[in-house]
Design a protein around this motif. Structure first.
Motif, PDB file in Angstrom:
ATOM      1  N   GLU A  41      -6.610   9.394  -1.196  1.00 51.15           N
ATOM      2  CA  GLU A  41      -6.824   8.659   0.065  1.00 51.15           C
ATOM      3  C   GLU A  41      -6.419   6.913   0.159  1.00 51.15           C
ATOM      4  OE1 GLU A  41      -8.125   7.566   3.414  1.00 51.15           O
ATOM      5  OE2 GLU A  41      -8.288   9.557   2.759  1.00 51.15           O
ATOM      6  N   ARG A  42      -6.054   6.588  -1.239  1.00 55.09           N
ATOM      7  CA  ARG A  42      -5.508   5.411  -1.220  1.00 55.09           C
ATOM      8  C   ARG A  42      -3.994   5.319  -0.801  1.00 55.09           C
ATOM      9  NH1 ARG A  42      -7.810   2.980  -7.002  1.00 55.09           N
ATOM     10  NH2 ARG A  42      -9.958   3.394  -6.555  1.00 55.09           N
ATOM     11  N   LEU A  43      -3.301   6.363  -0.986  1.00 55.38           N
ATOM     12  CA  LEU A  43      -1.971   6.694  -0.689  1.00 55.38           C
ATOM     13  C   LEU A  43      -1.894   6.767   0.659  1.00 55.38           C
ATOM     14  CD1 LEU A  43       0.855   6.746  -1.504  1.00 55.38           C
ATOM     15  CD2 LEU A  43       0.646   9.105  -1.733  1.00 55.38           C
ATOM     16  N   ARG A  44      -2.839   7.497   1.283  1.00 55.76           N
ATOM     17  CA  ARG A  44      -2.832   7.611   2.950  1.00 55.76           C
ATOM     18  C   ARG A  44      -2.834   6.252   3.516  1.00 55.76           C
ATOM     19  NH1 ARG A  44      -6.597  11.658   1.721  1.00 55.76           N
ATOM     20  NH2 ARG A  44      -5.732  13.587   1.748  1.00 55.76           N
ATOM     21  N   LYS A  45      -4.026   5.162   2.933  1.00 53.89           N
ATOM     22  CA  LYS A  45      -4.145   3.927   3.385  1.00 53.89           C
ATOM     23  C   LYS A  45      -2.707   3.116   3.279  1.00 53.89           C
ATOM     24  CE  LYS A  45      -9.078   3.812   2.712  1.00 53.89           C
ATOM     25  NZ  LYS A  45     -10.039   2.920   2.063  1.00 53.89           N
ATOM     26  N   GLN A  46      -2.068   3.220   2.170  1.00 54.19           N
ATOM     27  CA  GLN A  46      -0.816   2.461   2.074  1.00 54.19           C
ATOM     28  C   GLN A  46      -0.001   2.876   2.907  1.00 54.19           C
ATOM     29  OE1 GLN A  46       0.251   1.724  -2.057  1.00 54.19           O
ATOM     30  NE2 GLN A  46      -1.548   0.540  -2.604  1.00 54.19           N
ATOM     31  N   LEU A  47       0.379   4.152   3.249  1.00 55.83           N
ATOM     32  CA  LEU A  47       1.406   4.830   4.186  1.00 55.83           C
ATOM     33  C   LEU A  47       0.869   4.697   5.553  1.00 55.83           C
ATOM     34  CD1 LEU A  47       2.281   7.750   1.967  1.00 55.83           C
ATOM     35  CD2 LEU A  47       3.602   5.604   2.132  1.00 55.83           C
ATOM     36  N   CYS A  48      -0.293   4.276   5.631  1.00 55.70           N
ATOM     37  CA  CYS A  48      -0.580   4.273   7.201  1.00 55.70           C
ATOM     38  C   CYS A  48       0.295   3.269   7.886  1.00 55.70           C
ATOM     39  CB  CYS A  48      -2.149   3.381   7.438  1.00 55.70           C
ATOM     40  SG  CYS A  48      -2.939   3.627   9.058  1.00 55.70           S
ATOM     41  N   GLY A  49       0.772   3.747   8.960  1.00 54.16           N
ATOM     42  CA  GLY A  49       1.698   2.866   9.911  1.00 54.16           C
ATOM     43  C   GLY A  49       3.325   3.085   9.478  1.00 54.16           C
ATOM     44  N   GLU A  50       3.432   3.943   8.552  1.00 53.13           N
ATOM     45  CA  GLU A  50       4.736   4.158   8.149  1.00 53.13           C
ATOM     46  C   GLU A  50       4.954   5.565   8.758  1.00 53.13           C
ATOM     47  OE1 GLU A  50       6.852   2.370   6.259  1.00 53.13           O
ATOM     48  OE2 GLU A  50       5.355   0.950   5.595  1.00 53.13           O
ATOM     49  N   ASP A  51       6.485   5.629   9.290  1.00 54.89           N
ATOM     50  CA  ASP A  51       6.939   6.692   9.933  1.00 54.89           C
ATOM     51  C   ASP A  51       7.564   7.742   8.986  1.00 54.89           C
ATOM     52  OD1 ASP A  51       7.954   8.704  11.780  1.00 54.89           O
ATOM     53  OD2 ASP A  51       9.214   6.969  12.621  1.00 54.89           O
ATOM     54  N   PRO A  52       6.939   9.041   8.992  1.00 49.39           N
ATOM     55  CA  PRO A  52       7.299  10.100   7.959  1.00 49.39           C
ATOM     56  C   PRO A  52       8.547  10.779   8.753  1.00 49.39           C
ATOM     57  CG  PRO A  52       5.323  10.804   9.132  1.00 49.39           C
ATOM     58  CD  PRO A  52       5.722   9.243   9.678  1.00 49.39           C
TER      59      PRO A  52
END
Length: 153
Positions: A41-52
């Motif tokens: 979940e912490r990784l999800r938050k850190q990657l929020c807004g990044e374009d996969p």
């Protein structure tokens, strides 16, 4: 924690992941070492807004790339899947997996993004009290991993 020339083993593991194909259903692909405690979940938050859909490898903070937690956009993983054999196999027999994958992604032209709070490398479970990180490493014993998870709760 010691390093080994283990890149060939990881190439085989990545090829099994590629063959299975489940990674294609995700936005991000994560490889975690067994002695790494991490919180998705912490990784999800850190990657929020990044374009996969952009080819990105997320680097942990520091001068050297460390492999306890490796994070790739699905676009980077797809590129790796289709081109690693032709572009990245030089030196695979004399490389650690983290250095090899970092060099391979660079050869593929994958963008590197540094995330300051991705990995905390500290052998003390006290490090797990700092809840600002995604992952903690190295905890070679299951009881230490359990203590770390308890501190994260």
């Amino acid at each position: 924690w010691g390093s080994y020339y283990n890149a060939e083993v990881f190439v085989r593991a990545w090829e099994a992941v590629i063959k299975d194909g489940q990674y294609l259903t995700a936005d991000w692909v994560v490889k975690a070492d067994p002695d790494t405690v991490w919180v998705p979940e912490r990784l999800r938050k850190q990657l929020c807004g990044e374009d996969p859909t952009q080819r990105v490898i997320v680097r942990n903070a520091g001068k050297e790339y460390l492999g306890p937690l490796e994070v790739f956009s699905v676009a980077a993983a797809k590129d790796f899947a289709s081109r690693h054999r032709g572009v990245c196999m030089d030196g695979v027999d004399v490389s650690g997996e983290d250095g090899w994958i970092e060099a391979c992604m660079a050869r593929l032209g994958v963008t590197s993004k540094t995330e300051e709070k991705l990995l905390k490398s500290d052998k003390s479970t006290r490090a797990c009290s700092d809840k600002s990180f995604v992952a903690y490493h190295p905890f070679k014993r299951v009881d230490l991993q359990g203590t770390c998870y308890e501190l994260l709760a």
